[in-house]
Motif scaffolding. Sequence first.
Motif, PDB file in Angstrom:
ATOM      1  N   TYR A  93       0.842  -1.197   0.000  1.00 50.95           N
ATOM      2  CA  TYR A  93       0.000   0.000   0.000  1.00 50.95           C
ATOM      3  C   TYR A  93       0.870   1.237   0.000  1.00 50.95           C
ATOM      4  CZ  TYR A  93      -3.774  -3.178   1.180  1.00 50.95           C
ATOM      5  OH  TYR A  93      -4.688  -4.197   1.158  1.00 50.95           O
ATOM      6  N   LEU A  94       0.403   2.280  -0.695  1.00 56.27           N
ATOM      7  CA  LEU A  94       1.167   3.522  -0.763  1.00 56.27           C
ATOM      8  C   LEU A  94       0.796   4.413   0.407  1.00 56.27           C
ATOM      9  CD1 LEU A  94       3.021   5.451  -2.388  1.00 56.27           C
ATOM     10  CD2 LEU A  94       0.963   6.363  -3.428  1.00 56.27           C
ATOM     11  N   ILE A  95       1.809   4.827   1.169  1.00 56.18           N
ATOM     12  CA  ILE A  95       1.581   5.852   2.194  1.00 56.18           C
ATOM     13  C   ILE A  95       2.533   7.006   1.933  1.00 56.18           C
ATOM     14  CG2 ILE A  95       0.573   4.511   4.080  1.00 56.18           C
ATOM     15  CD1 ILE A  95       3.387   4.158   5.183  1.00 56.18           C
ATOM     16  N   VAL A  96       2.061   8.202   2.259  1.00 56.03           N
ATOM     17  CA  VAL A  96       2.840   9.412   1.992  1.00 56.03           C
ATOM     18  C   VAL A  96       3.060  10.174   3.303  1.00 56.03           C
ATOM     19  CG1 VAL A  96       2.172   9.687  -0.399  1.00 56.03           C
ATOM     20  CG2 VAL A  96       0.717  10.623   1.378  1.00 56.03           C
ATOM     21  N   LYS A  97       4.111  10.964   3.317  1.00 53.68           N
ATOM     22  CA  LYS A  97       4.461  11.706   4.527  1.00 53.68           C
ATOM     23  C   LYS A  97       4.179  13.182   4.332  1.00 53.68           C
ATOM     24  CE  LYS A  97       8.158  12.307   7.852  1.00 53.68           C
ATOM     25  NZ  LYS A  97       9.555  12.094   8.167  1.00 53.68           N
ATOM     26  N   LYS A  98       3.403  13.728   5.241  1.00 53.26           N
ATOM     27  CA  LYS A  98       3.097  15.157   5.200  1.00 53.26           C
ATOM     28  C   LYS A  98       4.169  15.913   5.998  1.00 53.26           C
ATOM     29  CE  LYS A  98      -0.979  15.418   3.284  1.00 53.26           C
ATOM     30  NZ  LYS A  98      -2.123  16.127   2.894  1.00 53.26           N
ATOM     31  N   PRO A  99       4.428  17.187   5.631  1.00 55.33           N
ATOM     32  CA  PRO A  99       5.484  17.927   6.329  1.00 55.33           C
ATOM     33  C   PRO A  99       5.029  18.406   7.707  1.00 55.33           C
ATOM     34  CG  PRO A  99       4.495  19.275   4.606  1.00 55.33           C
ATOM     35  CD  PRO A  99       3.866  17.928   4.489  1.00 55.33           C
ATOM     36  N   ARG A 100       4.809  17.445   8.602  1.00 51.69           N
ATOM     37  CA  ARG A 100       4.500  17.842   9.977  1.00 51.69           C
ATOM     38  C   ARG A 100       5.019  16.766  10.910  1.00 51.69           C
ATOM     39  NH1 ARG A 100      -1.543  17.163   8.302  1.00 51.69           N
ATOM     40  NH2 ARG A 100      -1.788  14.914   8.398  1.00 51.69           N
ATOM     41  N   ASP A 101       4.966  17.043  12.220  1.00 50.80           N
ATOM     42  CA  ASP A 101       5.567  16.100  13.165  1.00 50.80           C
ATOM     43  C   ASP A 101       4.632  14.961  13.509  1.00 50.80           C
ATOM     44  OD1 ASP A 101       7.001  18.943  14.779  1.00 50.80           O
ATOM     45  OD2 ASP A 101       7.910  17.548  13.346  1.00 50.80           O
ATOM     46  N   GLN A 102       3.414  15.328  13.931  1.00 51.79           N
ATOM     47  CA  GLN A 102       2.476  14.293  14.380  1.00 51.79           C
ATOM     48  C   GLN A 102       1.600  13.857  13.222  1.00 51.79           C
ATOM     49  OE1 GLN A 102       0.135  15.011  17.831  1.00 51.79           O
ATOM     50  NE2 GLN A 102       1.813  14.151  19.011  1.00 51.79           N
ATOM     51  N   HIS A 103       1.220  12.587  13.262  1.00 48.86           N
ATOM     52  CA  HIS A 103       0.333  12.030  12.219  1.00 48.86           C
ATOM     53  C   HIS A 103       0.856  12.358  10.824  1.00 48.86           C
ATOM     54  CE1 HIS A 103      -2.522  11.384  15.444  1.00 48.86           C
ATOM     55  NE2 HIS A 103      -2.488  12.672  15.741  1.00 48.86           N
TER      56      HIS A 103
END
Lengths: 282, 276, 149
Positions: free
Chosen positions: A159-169
């Motif tokens: 599954y594809l997951i992406v990282k948002k530019p923040r610390d939590q979640h």
Amino acid sequence: MIARTLPRMLGKGAHLSRSFATSIQARAPLVSSNYRIASGIVLSRTPQITRDSTPFEKAYFDYSEKLERQSAIPLPADFYFKKGSLAERRWKEDEAARMKAMADPKLSLSEAVKETQVKQEDADVTTQMNKFETGSRLSEADKKNDIKSLNRALQRTLYLIVKKPRDQHAWQFPQGAVEEGEYLHDAAERELEEECGKNMDVWFVGRQPVGHYAYKFPEDHVAKYPGATGAKVFFMKAHVFAGQCNPDNKEVVDFAWVTKDELPNYVSPEYFNAVKDMLSDL
Amino acid sequence: MALRLLAQRSLARAAPSHRLFSTGAVVASSHGLNRLKEHYHNIVAEDLMVLTYDHTKVSPPTLKNADLEALLNNAISEKVEEPVVVAPKVEEVRKRKGGKPLKPIQPLKNGSNIPTLDKITVHAMVKDAIHQKNHILSAFMALQSITATKPEVIFAKTSVANWKLREGMPIGVKVTLRGKEMYQFLDKLVEIVLPRLKEWHGLPMTSGDGNGNIGIGFPPSALALFPEIEGSFDMYPKMTGFDVVFNTTANTNAEGRLLLSGFNVPFKGAKTQTKK
Amino acid sequence: MSLFARTGRLSLSRQQLLRAAAPAPVTGGSGDQRLEIIRRVLFEQPTRETPNLEGEALQQHETIERAWKLHQNQERERRNRELEKKFRKMSAAMNELEKTSDRLFKAAIVKSRHITFPREMKIPTETPSPQGWNHDYTPPVEVVPAKNS
């Protein structure tokens, strides 16, 4: 015009959000009951190879093979093979190997035949010339544990997951707000292209959401962007057949292709609990 | 679980003369698994569930929580449940336009009644058997070679004078395939035979019998494309055409076609939703 | 040994076939010869006796078969549970969508009548292709038909 049509479109109990009315180019995101509606994408790469069979399945198959052979009528070789042909010779060798394997409790029929077939291939010149390569069930990406590669875990669903530019979640499935006049599957396609690039051959499975997740924004976020206290994400299912994700480095800074059991290492526990029922174990 | 352990232990203890199996060397492979069956259960079934979902026809859950964990949690936490009042059903007479025969009521959707392949029927009618009984042998042998099961002979049920057919005359052969043999036959069809058919681009999108079953007819030349017959092609005096019927548990033609396309059966003029 | 003496031991389909294809009068021609070969292959075959297991061997065989059936049952139950979970999740999402937005809900229920799985959705094989996954895919450029000025 927007003020008149939106309530009808959103149905009963919807509140209008006017906080984005100042920017004319950007279409206003859909908000209902103070929740911003978003569509998320569960993009999966289906298993590329058949799974490993368990020892019990292997043992039972070998057992059944021998049992069936015991009660089966012998193959009429003179009907199926021309006398003296190469195919007949090969079959006779295979049969001899199988007869030996029947008497030997440690050897299965398939293994016995494999050995003779290897010998036959080595002896035959034409097969040597036309030999086709096969990939290995354990790929390079598996050995290196490269989570960005789609050659990893070929038996499992990635599954594809992406990282948002923040610390939590930070890690989550790609998602984005649904705009006015847009439908869920349109929003999903658009968001996927914006966040992950166009270089993926993607197929959406129908137009229905396969799951949803409602959450409230943290208070500082609500203070910065008034208009919605939370978001409702509706997940759309999709498959990828080729290509790779190119994060746009604005909304999304990193990505990974993970299996369902690796997902808790990246996403928050509440998010995992919300999405785990949509995902496949294998 | 105990039974499995018992089986494995008893197999280990067995005397050499009775030991008819072996586990052999442990090599990572899918030895003993059926490729198409695994594909259906792992990949096709869940997509099929999403694509054939109907929100107006959802069956109520038998278990309030399909998730065992949630069920146990609920059992532990004491909640008071209100009794559900069910309104009595009113019997209604179903009709169909033009007085056509009724179709079976489609059951409500849930996770257990996803369309699946039930059986495959391979059938060949041999017209030459009318004047020469022996010709049926060729078709019998051919179908036996292809499907690895013994076919059954079909005898005429009525007499037709025009064709000189008398009741009780052997006129065709038929094989019904289920389970492992069915998936193996479908595999052969999809990987070897269908790609080699001349000037054939796929099943039409109108195919289906109204109840989700799909049939396809093959000319006599198709018989020669099967690997079992390819080698001993000359030994068959007469190649017969045959038809293959896929019986599925799908309710509509669209579902049946969707199911077959999941097994890579090509369809002519098929549309998938907008791909990006 | 006449064919009739053997009829009792033949399976049903073999009996049917015997009924169907009685021996033809000797005429000649290669077609008939091949039919004779096929007849010989189908009828006059030495049958391997089904081994009658007794005692401990029978118990072992039965245990294996029961273990296998139990395994199949458990697998089926596990698969059904997983599918049911996914189904309920989808149903809950649709309910939520119905409450949230009428327009989006109506769009979600729309079904395409002639939808099929794409051809790229291949059945898994024993070994992967030697080239592996195509990471360098680019979408094909749509050709816009040139207008005649």
